[in-house]
Design an enzyme around this catalytic site. Structure first.
Site, PDB file in Angstrom:
ATOM      1  N   GLY A 214     -41.643 -29.283  79.717  1.00 30.74           N
ATOM      2  CA  GLY A 214     -41.171 -28.372  78.286  1.00 30.74           C
ATOM      3  C   GLY A 214     -42.089 -28.845  77.179  1.00 30.74           C
ATOM      4  O   GLY A 214     -43.032 -29.308  77.306  1.00 30.74           O
ATOM      5  N   SER A 215     -41.450 -28.809  76.083  1.00 32.62           N
ATOM      6  CA  SER A 215     -41.961 -29.351  74.933  1.00 32.62           C
ATOM      7  C   SER A 215     -42.581 -30.576  74.683  1.00 32.62           C
ATOM      8  O   SER A 215     -43.167 -30.898  73.770  1.00 32.62           O
ATOM      9  CB  SER A 215     -41.428 -28.740  73.443  1.00 32.62           C
TER      10      SER A 215
END
Length: 483
Positions: A214-215
């Site tokens: 993810g981020s």
């Protein structure tokens, strides 16, 4: 001697010679293979004929041995806080073999290591039983406790490193299991229950499970932008239109809400976690440059700690998928240890030290027979890039999505992440947080936390809400030992 008797004598001599050749072949050529044969019970009987050496954390034993009262297996393995330490120790079972440190350092623990020859000789002369050596780990007991308790009943993992040396300080995985329950000859039912458990309590999620990061992966994408001179510094405006469409498609890459992402600086884009900015950076750089940068941090290869990790993967892919991989989605996969390595390299001014969890191997007489020396693994980014990434990661914690990781009077850098899970994002998202803490003596700890399922909103608040507090508690535990 008549002819028939001579023939019989020659024949018998050949039989004796063949027997001698066969005996020597078995003893000297096949000995190792036969000793390692899984069906050779004598090896297992000998292994549990005396207490094993111990695995040590902070000077304290986290393993032991107890007498069974049995005929074949006189001793069996025991564990202190077994479920908490299982991702480190592994198990040693009289029936099912061994894993992790129990397996990799078995010769030292049983006393069979060639470097313990002197000890074995002395014990034989004095009539004492053979003793095993000890494995002294790099783990920090307070950090491990904070990680394990922080995860609680959640499914997930924590990995923590000392960025300066590569020492593994914490390695937690939940749900877990107590290796003591499968150590004995009569523990087949417990083994079967663990092996069939859908939650996979015997899986070391910190080292052997990969997740979409993810981020949190946006730190790597920002590093690639700076290292390839796409942007000169973290406070320059980026070329980031809003909306932005994935290459070769008509699909807009959405942000999580009305964020200030148009032409945002890298500092602002990381603070609020702009998908559009980092997706476009990945697309502008191209798949090869993104792979090269990820590889410098340790992707696409295994790491021996000495327990071997699964390989984290930044994939060869088409243009739209590469853009998605640049924000930690698509086929991008990473272990928690890998993500801790990224935070550690940033914190250590661009130098990535090789992770390891065995500090020393010690003979029964307390002589050290092996001492691990810290080793540089790579220099994934320049010192200047590292300092700029530190600056924007610290902004994330000071006034971005990672404020739950703030520690009074300590400089903390971090990045939240919430990774999509399942087809069309049908599953609960993975909540991530990576971070480091700094003191006057550098950064003593970098942490990665992943929680496999959460019922929070599908944005970076999930990582900040669920994972960041766990990382904070681990960092605080390490900082207390540094004083």
């Amino acid at each position: 001697m008549n002819k028939p008797v001579r023939r019989i004598a020659v024949f018998c001599g050949l039989l004796v010679l063949a027997l001698m050749i066969r005996d020597n072949w078995i003893q000297f050529v096949k000995a190792g293979e036969l000793k390692a044969d899984k069906n050779n019970r004598r090896v297992t009987i000998a292994r549990y004929g005396q207490p094993r050496g111990d695995i040590i954390v902070d000077g304290q034993k986290i393993t032991g041995s107890v007498e069974t009262g049995g005929i074949d297996y006189k001793f069996k393995r025991t564990y202190v806080n077994g479920a908490m330490w299982a991702p480190v120790t592994g198990y040693s079972s009289q029936v099912f073999g061994s894993s992790q440190l129990e397996s990799l350092e078995d010769k030292v623990l049983t006393g069979d290591d060639d470097r313990l020859f002197f000890n074995r000789t002395v014990d034989m002369i004095t009539g004492k039983g053979k003793k095993g050596g000890d494995v002294i780990t790099t783990l920090n007991a307070k950090a491990q406790e904070a990680a394990f308790k922080g995860l609680g009943d959640k499914q997930g993992a924590v990995a923590a490193l000392d960025p300066r040396t590569g020492k593994i300080l914490a390695l937690a995985s939940t749900p877990s299991y107590d290796p003591s329950t499968i150590a004995g000859a009569l523990d087949g039912k417990a083994w079967k229950n663990l092996d069939s458990d859908k939650a996979k309590p015997m899986l070391n999620r910190a080292l052997r499970q990969t997740y979409p990061p993810g981020s949190t992966f946006k730190v790597v994408t920002a590093a690639a932008a700076l290292e390839n001179n796409l942007y000169k510094d973290v406070d320059s405006k980026t070329d980031s239109p809003l909306p932005w469409t994935l290459p070769d498609t008509r699909i807009e890459l959405k942000n999580e809400g009305p964020l200030p992402c148009k032409d945002a600086t890298l500092r602002e884009a990381l603070r609020v976690s702009c998908n559009s900015v980092f997706g476009k950076i990945s697309a502008d750089l191209g798949n090869k440059k993104m792979i090269d940068q990820a590889n410098k941090f340790g992707f696409n290869k295994t790491v021996d700690t000495p327990v071997r990790t699964a390989a984290s993967v930044y994939p060869k892919d088409n243009r739209p998928q590469n853009a998605m991989a640049g924000i930690g989605q698509a086929s991008n996969r990473a272990t928690p240890l890998q993500m801790a390595m990224i935070a550690a390299a940033v914190a250590n001014n661009g130098k990535l030290m090789e992770p390891y969890m065995v500090d020393k191997l010690r003979a029964p007489n307390l002589n050290v027979i092996e001492h691990h020396q810290p080793k540089e693994m790579s220099q994934p980014i320049s010192a200047d890039t590292a300092r700029q990434l530190q600056s924007i990661m610290e902004t994330v914690v000071e006034k971005g999505t990672g404020t739950n990781a703030q520690i009074p009077n300590v400089k903390v850098g971090g990045k939240t992440g919430t990774a999509q899970n399942g087809v069309n994002n049908s599953g609960n998202p993975y909540a991530w947080f990576i971070s480091y803490a700094k003191t006057d003596n550098g950064s003593p700890v970098a942490v990665a936390v992943v929680i496999e399922g959460s019922d929070t909103d599908r944005d970076d608040v999930a990582g900040g809400r669920l994972a960041a507090p766990i990382a904070k508690s681990v960092m605080e535990a390490v900082l207390k030992t540094e004083k």
